[in-house]
Design a protein around this motif. Structure first.
Motif, PDB file in Angstrom:
ATOM      1  N   MET A 256      95.429  21.461  64.658  1.00  0.00           N
ATOM      2  CA  MET A 256      96.080  21.607  65.997  1.00  0.00           C
ATOM      3  C   MET A 256      97.646  21.837  65.858  1.00  0.00           C
ATOM      4  N   ASN A 257      98.226  22.777  66.515  1.00  0.00           N
ATOM      5  CA  ASN A 257      99.683  23.003  66.327  1.00  0.00           C
ATOM      6  C   ASN A 257     100.253  22.200  67.298  1.00  0.00           C
TER       7      ASN A 257
ATOM      8  N   ARG B  48     101.222  18.382  71.743  1.00  0.00           N
ATOM      9  CA  ARG B  48     102.149  17.954  73.061  1.00  0.00           C
ATOM     10  C   ARG B  48     101.617  18.197  74.372  1.00  0.00           C
ATOM     11  N   ALA B  49     100.861  19.540  74.513  1.00  0.00           N
ATOM     12  CA  ALA B  49     100.228  19.657  75.853  1.00  0.00           C
ATOM     13  C   ALA B  49      98.961  18.630  76.231  1.00  0.00           C
ATOM     14  N   CYS B  50      98.242  18.298  75.056  1.00  0.00           N
ATOM     15  CA  CYS B  50      97.038  17.303  75.131  1.00  0.00           C
ATOM     16  C   CYS B  50      97.717  15.965  75.344  1.00  0.00           C
ATOM     17  N   LEU B  51      98.824  15.674  74.698  1.00  0.00           N
ATOM     18  CA  LEU B  51      99.549  14.418  74.823  1.00  0.00           C
ATOM     19  C   LEU B  51      99.961  14.067  76.177  1.00  0.00           C
TER      20      LEU B  51
END
Length: 53
Positions: A1-2, A7-10
């Protein structure tokens, strides 16, 4: 995962936790508070009439 996906998931998980916490506070957090001056309180008319509910 890049980095961008991570960051979007977090941010999504944090936003979901914040929303759930706010909803839980609105549901359960205010039930234990005592009314203060200027707060409307629901009246229990059976109690005022002297009959037990």
């Amino acid at each position: 995962m890049n980095c961008k996906k991570y960051r979007a998931c977090l941010v999504g998980v944090l936003a979901a936790a914040l929303i759930c916490g706010a909803l839980l506070y609105m549901k359960y957090g205010r039930e234990g508070e005592k009314p203060v001056d200027g707060v409307l309180v629901e009246r229990n008319f059976s109690w005022e009439a002297g009959t037990a509910a």
